[in-house]
Design an enzyme around this catalytic site. Structure first.
Site, short mmCIF file in Angstrom:
data_model
loop_
_atom_site.label_atom_id
_atom_site.label_comp_id
_atom_site.label_asym_id
_atom_site.label_seq_id
_atom_site.Cartn_x
_atom_site.Cartn_y
_atom_site.Cartn_z
N ASP A 171 0.82 -1.21 0.00
CA ASP A 171 0.00 0.00 0.00
C ASP A 171 0.85 1.26 0.00
O ASP A 171 2.06 1.22 0.18
CB ASP A 171 -0.94 0.01 1.22
CG ASP A 171 -0.24 -0.45 2.50
OD1 ASP A 171 0.96 -0.17 2.66
OD2 ASP A 171 -0.90 -1.09 3.34
N ASN A 175 -7.03 -3.48 14.77
CA ASN A 175 -8.42 -3.77 14.39
C ASN A 175 -8.52 -4.92 13.40
O ASN A 175 -9.58 -5.16 12.82
CB ASN A 175 -9.10 -2.51 13.83
CG ASN A 175 -8.46 -2.01 12.54
OD1 ASN A 175 -7.46 -2.58 12.07
ND2 ASN A 175 -9.01 -0.96 11.96
N HIS A 199 -6.78 -5.21 10.54
CA HIS A 199 -6.55 -4.90 9.13
C HIS A 199 -5.25 -5.52 8.62
O HIS A 199 -4.30 -5.71 9.37
CB HIS A 199 -6.61 -3.39 8.86
CG HIS A 199 -5.41 -2.61 9.31
ND1 HIS A 199 -5.48 -1.61 10.24
CD2 HIS A 199 -4.10 -2.66 8.93
CE1 HIS A 199 -4.29 -1.07 10.42
NE2 HIS A 199 -3.43 -1.70 9.63
N GLU A 232 -9.40 -2.24 5.82
CA GLU A 232 -10.01 -2.02 7.12
C GLU A 232 -11.23 -2.93 7.30
O GLU A 232 -11.70 -3.55 6.34
CB GLU A 232 -10.43 -0.54 7.24
CG GLU A 232 -9.29 0.45 7.08
CD GLU A 232 -8.39 0.56 8.31
OE1 GLU A 232 -8.49 -0.30 9.21
OE2 GLU A 232 -7.59 1.51 8.38
#
Length: 266
Positions: free
Chosen positions: A67, A139, A141, A146
């Protein structure tokens, strides 16, 4: 899913480095998927040491990063291109044109969409990814996929969650523009890799690790998609593994796997 629990974060980095070297030495034109963030830094440090001691060459290796932030230049101090140059690329013999990070400086949606499609095409043209390195967010990811990300998603624009923005705020100066968008490989893109190695260390990742390994398959924990991958390895230190209900079972399995590798079937 193979779960390996090691004593320390350093041991996790050593294991991951050995896996990377194995791919490089096995494949004629190895293709690596690389990650950023704090966890892979120790891996890259080990790879640099191995290169400097002439135990490996990256001359024929191609890499694709997961990314990149949208709206900052490659040369920006906090871009992931700069991160990779600083922690790995500038210290090894990989050919610069064989290193790929999503092009995301533009803030034009059409340009970014084309960049995402081109990135997918480049991965395919390289023959696909042999080994994808991953970390995991608190979380759940992976990459910048996400919670609620589709398991079929491809490289695309993604809005970062508030928890991700807060976690990354420490890397940006006060008052400096901090991106809330990124161009990221999709979960489907990651699952296309021939093998996946996810590294997680520290107590802060323990809940996400438990959800990934022992929780239900759910878009609310993007990393749980790795349950679907036939060659996914999760490498943890003791702290990251501390909440696993079946921790002793995973350790037992690894012990038996080692015995089989050594030819002991007792």
């Amino acid at each position: 899913m193979q779960v390996i629990i090691l004593p320390s974060a350093h041991d996790v980095a050593l294991y991951a480095a050995a896996r990377v070297i194995d791919v490089i030495n096995t494949e004629t034109n190895p293709v690596l998927g690389l990650a950023t963030g704090s966890t892979p830094i120790a891996l890259y440090k080990e790879l640099v040491v191995l290169y400097q001691s002439k135990q490996v060459s990256f001359r024929h290796t191609t890499s694709f990063n997961l990314d990149e932030y949208i709206g900052i230049a490659d040369s920006h101090e906090q871009s992931y291109r700069t991160f990779m140059n600083r922690h790995l690329f500038d210290a090894i013999d990989i050919i610069a044109t064989n290193t790929h990070v999503p092009l995301a400086e533009s803030q034009d949606a059409g340009t970014l969409k084309n960049s995402a499609q081109d990135y997918e095409a480049s991965i395919q043209q390289a023959g696909g990814i042999d080994l994808q390195i991953l970390g995991i967010g608190v979380n759940g990811h992976i990459g910048f996929n996400e919670p609620t990300s589709s398991f079929a998603s491809r490289t695309r624009i993604k809005t970062l969650s508030e928890s991700t923005v807060v976690a990354n705020k420490r890397f940006f100066k006060d008052g400096e523009f901090q991106p809330h968008l990124a161009l990221t490989m999709g979960i489907g893109t990651i699952l296309d890799s021939r093998a996946v190695l996810l590294m997680a260390t520290g107590k802060a990742k323990a809940e996400a690790v438990k959800a990934m390994i022992e929780g239900s398959l759910s878009a609310m924990c993007p990393a749980s998609a790795l349950q679907l991958h036939e060659a996914a390895t999760i490498v943890l230190d003791e702290e990251a593994a501390s909440l696993l209900a079946l921790k002793e079972y995973y350790q037992w399995c690894e012990q038996k796997r080692q015995q089989l590798h050594e030819g002991d079937v007792s």
